[in-house]
Design an enzyme around this catalytic site. Structure first.
Site, PDB file in Angstrom:
ATOM      1  N   GLU A 183       0.824  -1.214   0.000  1.00  0.00           N
ATOM      2  CA  GLU A 183       0.000   0.000   0.000  1.00  0.00           C
ATOM      3  C   GLU A 183       0.856   1.261   0.000  1.00  0.00           C
ATOM      4  O   GLU A 183       0.452   2.288  -0.529  1.00  0.00           O
ATOM      5  CB  GLU A 183      -0.960   0.012   1.191  1.00  0.00           C
ATOM      6  CG  GLU A 183      -2.102  -1.000   1.093  1.00  0.00           C
ATOM      7  CD  GLU A 183      -1.714  -2.381   1.594  1.00  0.00           C
ATOM      8  OE1 GLU A 183      -0.527  -2.598   1.953  1.00  0.00           O
ATOM      9  OE2 GLU A 183      -2.608  -3.256   1.643  1.00  0.00           O
ATOM     10  N   MET A 194      24.048   9.624   2.597  1.00  0.00           N
ATOM     11  CA  MET A 194      23.846  10.917   3.243  1.00  0.00           C
ATOM     12  C   MET A 194      24.117  10.834   4.739  1.00  0.00           C
ATOM     13  O   MET A 194      24.699  11.736   5.341  1.00  0.00           O
ATOM     14  CB  MET A 194      22.417  11.413   2.985  1.00  0.00           C
ATOM     15  CG  MET A 194      22.156  12.803   3.481  1.00  0.00           C
ATOM     16  SD  MET A 194      23.299  14.003   2.775  1.00  0.00           S
ATOM     17  CE  MET A 194      22.379  14.571   1.353  1.00  0.00           C
ATOM     18  N   PHE A 216     -11.765  -8.005  13.585  1.00  0.00           N
ATOM     19  CA  PHE A 216     -10.630  -8.386  12.745  1.00  0.00           C
ATOM     20  C   PHE A 216     -10.295  -7.258  11.760  1.00  0.00           C
ATOM     21  O   PHE A 216     -11.152  -6.765  11.048  1.00  0.00           O
ATOM     22  CB  PHE A 216     -10.943  -9.681  11.983  1.00  0.00           C
ATOM     23  CG  PHE A 216      -9.809 -10.100  11.083  1.00  0.00           C
ATOM     24  CD1 PHE A 216      -8.565 -10.451  11.614  1.00  0.00           C
ATOM     25  CD2 PHE A 216      -9.965 -10.113   9.709  1.00  0.00           C
ATOM     26  CE1 PHE A 216      -7.517 -10.808  10.788  1.00  0.00           C
ATOM     27  CE2 PHE A 216      -8.922 -10.475   8.872  1.00  0.00           C
ATOM     28  CZ  PHE A 216      -7.692 -10.824   9.416  1.00  0.00           C
ATOM     29  N   GLN A 217      -9.058  -6.861  11.752  1.00  0.00           N
ATOM     30  CA  GLN A 217      -8.540  -5.791  10.892  1.00  0.00           C
ATOM     31  C   GLN A 217      -9.254  -4.459  11.098  1.00  0.00           C
ATOM     32  O   GLN A 217      -9.379  -3.662  10.180  1.00  0.00           O
ATOM     33  CB  GLN A 217      -8.560  -6.220   9.421  1.00  0.00           C
ATOM     34  CG  GLN A 217      -7.549  -7.334   9.165  1.00  0.00           C
ATOM     35  CD  GLN A 217      -7.289  -7.605   7.696  1.00  0.00           C
ATOM     36  OE1 GLN A 217      -8.149  -7.388   6.858  1.00  0.00           O
ATOM     37  NE2 GLN A 217      -6.101  -8.084   7.392  1.00  0.00           N
ATOM     38  N   LYS A 235     -17.891  -1.490   5.706  1.00  0.00           N
ATOM     39  CA  LYS A 235     -18.274  -2.518   4.744  1.00  0.00           C
ATOM     40  C   LYS A 235     -19.783  -2.526   4.493  1.00  0.00           C
ATOM     41  O   LYS A 235     -20.227  -2.706   3.362  1.00  0.00           O
ATOM     42  CB  LYS A 235     -17.810  -3.887   5.261  1.00  0.00           C
ATOM     43  CG  LYS A 235     -17.794  -4.922   4.156  1.00  0.00           C
ATOM     44  CD  LYS A 235     -16.937  -6.106   4.522  1.00  0.00           C
ATOM     45  CE  LYS A 235     -16.958  -7.145   3.409  1.00  0.00           C
ATOM     46  NZ  LYS A 235     -16.144  -8.316   3.760  1.00  0.00           N
TER      47      LYS A 235
HETATM   48  C1  LIG Z   1      12.263   6.159   5.641  1.00  0.00           C
HETATM   49  C2  LIG Z   1      13.517   6.853   5.971  1.00  0.00           C
HETATM   50  N1  LIG Z   1      14.372   6.317   6.876  1.00  0.00           N
HETATM   51  C3  LIG Z   1      15.527   6.944   7.173  1.00  0.00           C
HETATM   52  C4  LIG Z   1      15.862   8.121   6.568  1.00  0.00           C
HETATM   53  C5  LIG Z   1      17.172   8.820   6.917  1.00  0.00           C
HETATM   54  N2  LIG Z   1      18.040   8.897   5.741  1.00  0.00           N
HETATM   55  C6  LIG Z   1      18.134   9.993   4.973  1.00  0.00           C
HETATM   56  S1  LIG Z   1      19.156   9.808   3.678  1.00  0.00           S
HETATM   57  C7  LIG Z   1      19.540   8.240   4.144  1.00  0.00           C
HETATM   58  C8  LIG Z   1      20.514   7.414   3.352  1.00  0.00           C
HETATM   59  C9  LIG Z   1      20.008   7.061   2.006  1.00  0.00           C
HETATM   60  O1  LIG Z   1      20.865   6.101   1.462  1.00  0.00           O
HETATM   61  P1  LIG Z   1      20.757   5.731  -0.062  1.00  0.00           P
HETATM   62  O2  LIG Z   1      19.351   5.444  -0.425  1.00  0.00           O
HETATM   63  O3  LIG Z   1      21.731   4.681  -0.388  1.00  0.00           O
HETATM   64  O4  LIG Z   1      21.125   7.098  -0.789  1.00  0.00           O
HETATM   65  P2  LIG Z   1      22.553   7.848  -0.811  1.00  0.00           P
HETATM   66  O5  LIG Z   1      22.519   8.897   0.258  1.00  0.00           O
HETATM   67  O6  LIG Z   1      23.612   6.835  -0.581  1.00  0.00           O
HETATM   68  O7  LIG Z   1      22.594   8.451  -2.166  1.00  0.00           O
HETATM   69  C10 LIG Z   1      18.866   7.890   5.312  1.00  0.00           C
HETATM   70  C11 LIG Z   1      19.001   6.608   5.992  1.00  0.00           C
HETATM   71  C12 LIG Z   1      14.930   8.659   5.665  1.00  0.00           C
HETATM   72  N3  LIG Z   1      15.116   9.821   5.054  1.00  0.00           N
HETATM   73  N4  LIG Z   1      13.790   8.000   5.364  1.00  0.00           N
END
Ligand SMILES: Cc1ncc(C[n+]2csc(CCOP(=O)(O)OP(=O)(O)O)c2C)c(N)n1
Ligand SMILES: [Mg+2]
Lengths: 166, 565
Positions: free
Chosen positions: B55, B480, B117-118, B167
């Site tokens: 979803e 990042m 349920f659900q 429902k």
């Molecule tokens: C759902 C979610 N969890 C954690 C984060 C924190 N976060 C921001 S950037 C990042 C790293 C992303 O890694 P990648 O997809 O490999 O991209 P890159 O920065 O290596 O280009 C994380 C963990 C987020 N933005 N969203």
């Protein structure tokens, strides 16, 4: 930090109170008191919220409340901009009712609104400072129960609900 | 009692969506929504349905569709876990003002509150993450709720709406006479622009020596791209874009000076604190744009053109707030201001741009090191992409690099999760964007971390044959986060290195043509191959593991403290 009264004029839909209170929760703002009731216009509710916060925050809160789809209008006033009352009820054992207490009741413009076999219920309407003062005194008279309402308030500004609706 | 003309609530749901000109539904079935799915079986010629694999995929796809088309994205899910899986997408759409109508099934009305349920209180859960939501428990309330939902989602500042339908309401019979919603008393959409505010704003602009305009997604949402261009043509004022504003103005425009924010361009950030009049159009002074507010544009008189009253004076105190649709206010303002040009002031932006080119861009785009950089991949894409190619990005270093180097020429070509920063957004959003128009070039740039959050949607891409071009920039890191660990946490790379699967095999398992690039000499050719390929394509580019994104405004710093290294 100041005390503000926020007025919300809203459609009476399920969940409206929840929609409003989560705006405060999210910003870590405590609601001092809240009252909700039907307004003079059918289907429209009026919610009065008392908060102690900065003016900047109260403006922000009001803006966010007004963004709620079902809210018709939200605005705020300082204490000087509103006429307000709270009501307080005090439950006292009958046995403690004597001359000195009767004098206190008169001095505080309290009314006995219910007299039962074991207790009486006093009622006072006023500002919090007044109802609080009586509370402190009655603690010395075996106070059994105490309840105070939130603020009911009207704004001094001359506007009617109909003006908000048009 | 059932009369001849009565139809099932589930049919009313589908007919209402058709009445709102919805063309496509992204969804996933389950018990509490089965009557609607059953009804859909009869309408497949009038409305398409795309089965995603989760979803969250469905709602991000609906977001991608909405962002590229300007229409309301529609999403369908069952109760309980189906509904809770929508929450991330709702929060994302709420903060990025994306119009959505999400319909969830709910247990029968008589079971509400019994832990059936659900059963989950999705209206309660989604309240802070929706523009509006409602539970419908009676068949006669379905069509009015959907009509109101579409109206709310697309009008004013757009946003997501959730309609939870029990429902019993779906299986009961009722009359279908659909009346579109045209407004109601508690929700006033059209604010006439205050001519006094326009007057005051134009006075300030007339006197300004160093005026500067910032534009955001509000320009796109308000369809005011042409009005923005006319204003800039006439005034000669330099203009910079927010993350979601990119595309609203062609980057070829002579007044365009670049991008704002934490990883935006050097000049646009730095010179924010040197302008004398700051004109903000359809943007909300997000903290990623402003840095430290106490040291943000304090010298400037701020004019804010904004539709949402709650945004004016929220973060930045303004001299003049112009409340209302920026399409209207911009054209009024253009009328009110004088013809002008600011060659010297614009020159200052160009000077600093040159510094950024030498210190950063040149190394990103034409690196001398062995490993491939994300920047050179994007710059090669620029060479072959169509002018109206849509760029969909995930969240992380690749997002910032792709945004920095992608050449935006057309509106609605920038689709990314801005406000929420939702990893996993890109793949399904690209699917949704592509399904709006199969002939459009949709390029999905994604990281090795983020793609694995919604990688199951390769299945939906396979099934729909959506010709999405997926570019995986693989640095084997949550890049990042690793960059922050390097810069602010003594290089303690705590749980950011990834052991990745064989992405090529994975894509091929879904029947998607895939290629891996590890050397510079095959990059260009591979990108060309990808872009001319008729069908979905998966291009993995192995990039330098420990590259960083610059410029950067570190948390808590001022815009003038933007760093080049
Ligand atoms: C759902 C979610 N969890 C954690 C984060 C924190 N976060 C921001 S950037 C990042 C790293 C992303 O890694 P990648 O997809 O490999 O991209 P890159 O920065 O290596 O280009 C994380 C963990 C987020 N933005 N969203
Ligand atoms: Mg990575």
């Amino acid at each position: 930090m100041k005390r503000y009264t926020i007025f919300v004029i809203t459609e009476n839909f399920i969940g409206i109170l929840n929609r409003i209170t989560i705006i405060f929760t999210r910003r870590g703002i405590n609601i001092d008191a809240l009252t909700a009731s039907e307004s003079s216009v059918d289907g429209i509710h009026r919610i009065t919220i008392e908060v102690t916060t900065s003016e900047e925050m109260v403006v922000h809160l009001v803006n966010q409340i007004e963004k709620i789809i079902d809210v018709i209008k939200a605005f705020y006033h300082e204490d000087s901009g509103v006429v307000y009352q709270e009501i307080a009820l005090y439950k006292i054992p009958v046995a403690r009712l004597d001359g000195s207490l009767e004098k206190i009741i008169r001095q505080h413009h309290a009314k006995i609104i219910s007299a039962e076999q074991e207790f009486v219920v006093l009622e006072v309407a006023g500002h919090k400072e007044q109802t609080q003062e009586l509370l402190e005194i009655l603690k010395g008279y075996g106070l059994l129960e105490f309840a105070r309402s939130g603020r009911v308030a009207v704004a001094k500004r001359m506007r009617t609900i109909d003006q908000y609706l048009s | 009692m059932k009369e001849e003309s009565m139809i099932r609530g589930a049919d009313i749901v589908v007919q209402s969506l058709i009445a709102e000109q919805a063309e496509i539904i992204f969804g996933y079935p389950g018990g509490a929504i089965m009557p609607v799915y059953d009804a859909l079986y009869d309408y497949h010629e009038q409305i398409k349905h795309v089965l995603t694999r989760h979803e969250q995929g469905a709602i991000h796809a609906a977001q991608g569709y909405a962002r590229v088309s300007g229409k309301v994205g529609v999403c369908l899910a069952t109760s309980g876990p189906g509904a809770t899986n929508l929450i991330t997408g709702l929060a994302d759409a709420q903060i990025d003002s994306t119009p959505l109508v999400c319909i969830t099934g709910q247990v029968a009305a008589h079971l509400l509150g019994t832990d059936a349920f659900q059963e989950t209180d999705v209206v309660g859960i989604s309240m802070p993450g929706t523009k509006w939501n409602i539970q419908v428990r009676r068949v006669e309330d379905i069509a009015p709720a959907i009509a109101k939902g579409f109206y709310i989602a697309r009008s004013g500042r757009p946003g997501p709406v959730l309609i939870d339908i029990t429902k019993n309401a779906q299986v009961d019979f009722g009359q279908m006479n659909y009346t579109p919603c045209l407004g109601f008393r508690s929700y006033k959409v059209h604010q006439p622009i205050d001519p006094n505010a326009i007057q005051k704003a134009s006075e300030l602009i007339k006197q300004a020596k160093r005026p500067y305009l910032l534009f955001g997604q509000g320009v796109v949402l308000g369809k005011a791209e042409t009005e923005l261009k006319f204003f800039l043509d006439k005034t000669g004022i330099p203009a910079a874009s927010t993350l979601l504003g990119s595309g609203a103005l062609s980057e070829d425009h002579p007044n365009y000076v670049g991008k704002l924010g934490m990883h935006g361009n050097y000049a646009p950030n730095l010179l924010t604190n040197q302008c004398d009049v700051l004109i903000a159009v359809g943007m909300r002074f997000d903290d990623r744009v402003t840095g430290d507010l106490k040291r943000y544009a304090k010298q400037a008189k701020v004019i804010h053109l904004e539709l949402d009253a709650a945004e004016i004076n929220k973060n930045v105190k303004v001299e003049v707030g112009v409340l209302g649709d920026c399409k209207e206010s911009l054209s009024m303002l253009t009328e009110a201001v004088e013809q002008g040009s600011h060659p010297e002031w614009l020159g200052k932006f160009r000077e600093l741009e040159q510094m950024e080119k030498e210190a950063v861009m040149q190394h990103d785009i034409t690196p001398t090191k062995v490993g491939l950089t994300m920047g050179e991949v994007i710059s090669q894409i620029n060479r072959y992409k169509a002018d109206d190619a849509v760029l969909v990005t995930d969240v992380g270093q690749h997002q910032m690099i792709a945004w920095r180097y992608f050449h935006y020429k057309k509106t609605r070509t920038q689709i990314t999760s801005g406000g929420l920063g939702t990893m996993g957004f890109a793949l399904p959003a690209a699917l949704g964007a592509q399904l709006h128009d199969y002939s459009r070039q949709v390029i999905c740039v994604v990281g090795d971390g983020g793609i694995q959050m919604t990688i199951q949607e390769l299945g939906a891409i396979m099934q729909t044959k959506a010709p999405v071009k997926i570019v995986l920039l693989n640095n084997n890191y949550l890049g990042m986060v690793r960059q922050w660990q390097q810069m602010f946490f003594d290089k303690r790379y705590s749980f950011t290195e990834l052991d990745n699967p064989d992405f090529i095999k994975l894509a091929e398992a879904y029947g998607i043509k895939a290629q891996k690039v590890t050397e510079r000499n095959t990059l260009t050719e591979s990108i060309e191959d990808m872009l001319i390929h008729d069908g979905p394509y998966f291009l993995e580019v192995v990039v330098e593991k420990e590259d960083n994104v610059f410029p950067m405004i570190a948390t808590g710093c001022s815009v003038e403290e933007v760093r080049l290294s």
